[in-house]
Design a protein around this motif. Structure first.
Motif, PDB file in Angstrom:
ATOM      1  N   SER A   1      36.251  29.172  -6.042  1.00  0.00           N
ATOM      2  CA  SER A   1      37.116  30.286  -6.458  1.00  0.00           C
ATOM      3  C   SER A   1      37.997  29.903  -7.632  1.00  0.00           C
ATOM      4  CB  SER A   1      37.979  30.755  -5.286  1.00  0.00           C
ATOM      5  OG  SER A   1      38.875  29.742  -4.873  1.00  0.00           O
TER       6      SER A   1
ATOM      7  N   TRP B   1      37.192  30.806 -11.296  1.00  0.00           N
ATOM      8  CA  TRP B   1      37.375  32.166 -11.800  1.00  0.00           C
ATOM      9  C   TRP B   1      38.794  32.422 -12.302  1.00  0.00           C
ATOM     10  CZ3 TRP B   1      33.471  35.706 -12.346  1.00  0.00           C
ATOM     11  CH2 TRP B   1      32.255  35.360 -11.756  1.00  0.00           C
TER      12      TRP B   1
ATOM     13  N   LEU C   1      36.880  39.933  -6.635  1.00  0.00           N
ATOM     14  CA  LEU C   1      36.513  38.554  -6.340  1.00  0.00           C
ATOM     15  C   LEU C   1      36.976  38.120  -4.951  1.00  0.00           C
ATOM     16  CD1 LEU C   1      37.246  36.958  -9.825  1.00  0.00           C
ATOM     17  CD2 LEU C   1      34.991  37.327  -8.789  1.00  0.00           C
TER      18      LEU C   1
ATOM     19  N   LEU D   1      26.516  37.896  -8.135  1.00  0.00           N
ATOM     20  CA  LEU D   1      27.381  39.076  -8.224  1.00  0.00           C
ATOM     21  C   LEU D   1      26.623  40.287  -8.773  1.00  0.00           C
ATOM     22  CD1 LEU D   1      30.726  37.537  -9.564  1.00  0.00           C
ATOM     23  CD2 LEU D   1      29.979  37.873  -7.207  1.00  0.00           C
TER      24      LEU D   1
END
Length: 295
Positions: free
Chosen positions: A71, A74, A90, A132
């Motif tokens: 994570s 990002w 996200l 994604l």
């Protein structure tokens, strides 16, 4: 970026109360999944508006160290402020809310975020990842997390656009260098920028219409310059954020080019007493002759 998540969370819970059975593919719950507090070290989603997440998450990360590591990659994209709902999108995947069913982001939310953020990622050589792929997410009529910001038709003019070139405040090295810069660009103006008080994840900026001094209008009409500059403030949030450097108001000399339906700022100088070279250049500009005009 703002970390306030309360309003969208309340909206999600309200929608859950209205739904009977969830969408087929988003309704099952992994037998091995468990609820765990979102740790402070998970900067992407800590304080997002709920305190617990399911693990494994919806991206098949099975341990918290893996979630934190993946994570964190990002965070630079969020710093670009490419879309106001990017963090919600996200976090719905990295840190799914701990309910009795798995709730995926809506396809329309994914598409809106991708539309604004994929070009920014492309600037740095990163494609939108297949994991994604928006087609994998449920349609809006199914149970899913929808966009929080206004619909695109009403907000698209204020949505940031990709800029592969970062803009920063320039050092006013010499008056001559500044004059050469003004000559090289299509337009140059002295303006005052104000930061709005806002609770959105994207900073809003206003042009003070009473403090616009046109030094060079180039192909633009003088009367259309304020509107064009306001458009620049609206769509190039990262550039303006870099120029403002955390201040709430400031006077700047900016210059740039006219590209089709928008202006692009290439250089920006802070109008301060200590910038004597900038003051001197602006005073000399009225009588300055650029090389192409000298013949």
């Amino acid at each position: 970026a703002s970390r306030s998540g309360g309003p969208w969370l309340l909206g999600l819970l309200a929608r859950l109360l209205l739904w009977g059975s969830p969408g087929a593919w988003a309704s099952y719950l992994r037998r091995s999944s468990s609820c765990t507090p979102i740790p402070l070290r998970m900067a992407l989603c800590y304080d997002i508006g709920y305190s617990e997440m399911r693990i494994p998450n919806l991206l098949e990360h099975e341990t918290m160290p893996e979630v934190i590591q993946q994570s964190s990659s990002w965070l630079p994209l969020l710093a670009r402020e490419c879309h106001p709902d990017a963090r919600i999108f996200l976090c719905s995947l990295f840190a799914p809310i701990c309910l009795d069913r798995l709730i995926y982001p809506c396809r329309s939310l994914c598409e809106a975020v991708k539309r604004s953020c994929a070009p920014v990622m492309a600037c740095y050589g990163y494609p939108w990842p297949e994991i994604l792929n928006c087609n994998k997410f449920p349609a809006d009529h199914e149970l899913c997390i929808a966009a929080v910001s206004m619909d695109e038709n009403s907000s698209s003019r204020r949505m940031p656009r990709a800029s592969c070139k970062d803009c920063e405040l320039e050092e006013a090295s010499t008056a001559r260098e500044i004059l050469e810069n003004l000559c090289a660009n299509d337009f140059a103006v002295k303006i005052r920028i104000l930061r709005k008080n806002t609770t959105t994840t994207i900073s809003d900026f206003d042009l003070d219409p009473s403090r616009v001094e046109v030094l060079k209008h180039g192909p633009l009409l003088r009367t259309e310059i304020p509107a064009r500059l306001q458009q620049w403030l609206d769509i190039d949030a990262t550039c303006v954020h870099n120029i403002m450097r955390g201040t709430h108001a400031g006077v700047f000399v900016v210059s740039g080019d006219v590209q089709s339906d928008k202006v692009v700022v290439n250089k920006a100088y802070a109008w301060q007493k200590k910038n004597r070279n900038l003051h001197q250049a602006v005073r000399r500009w009225k009588h300055h002759r650029c090389p192409e005009q000298a013949g």
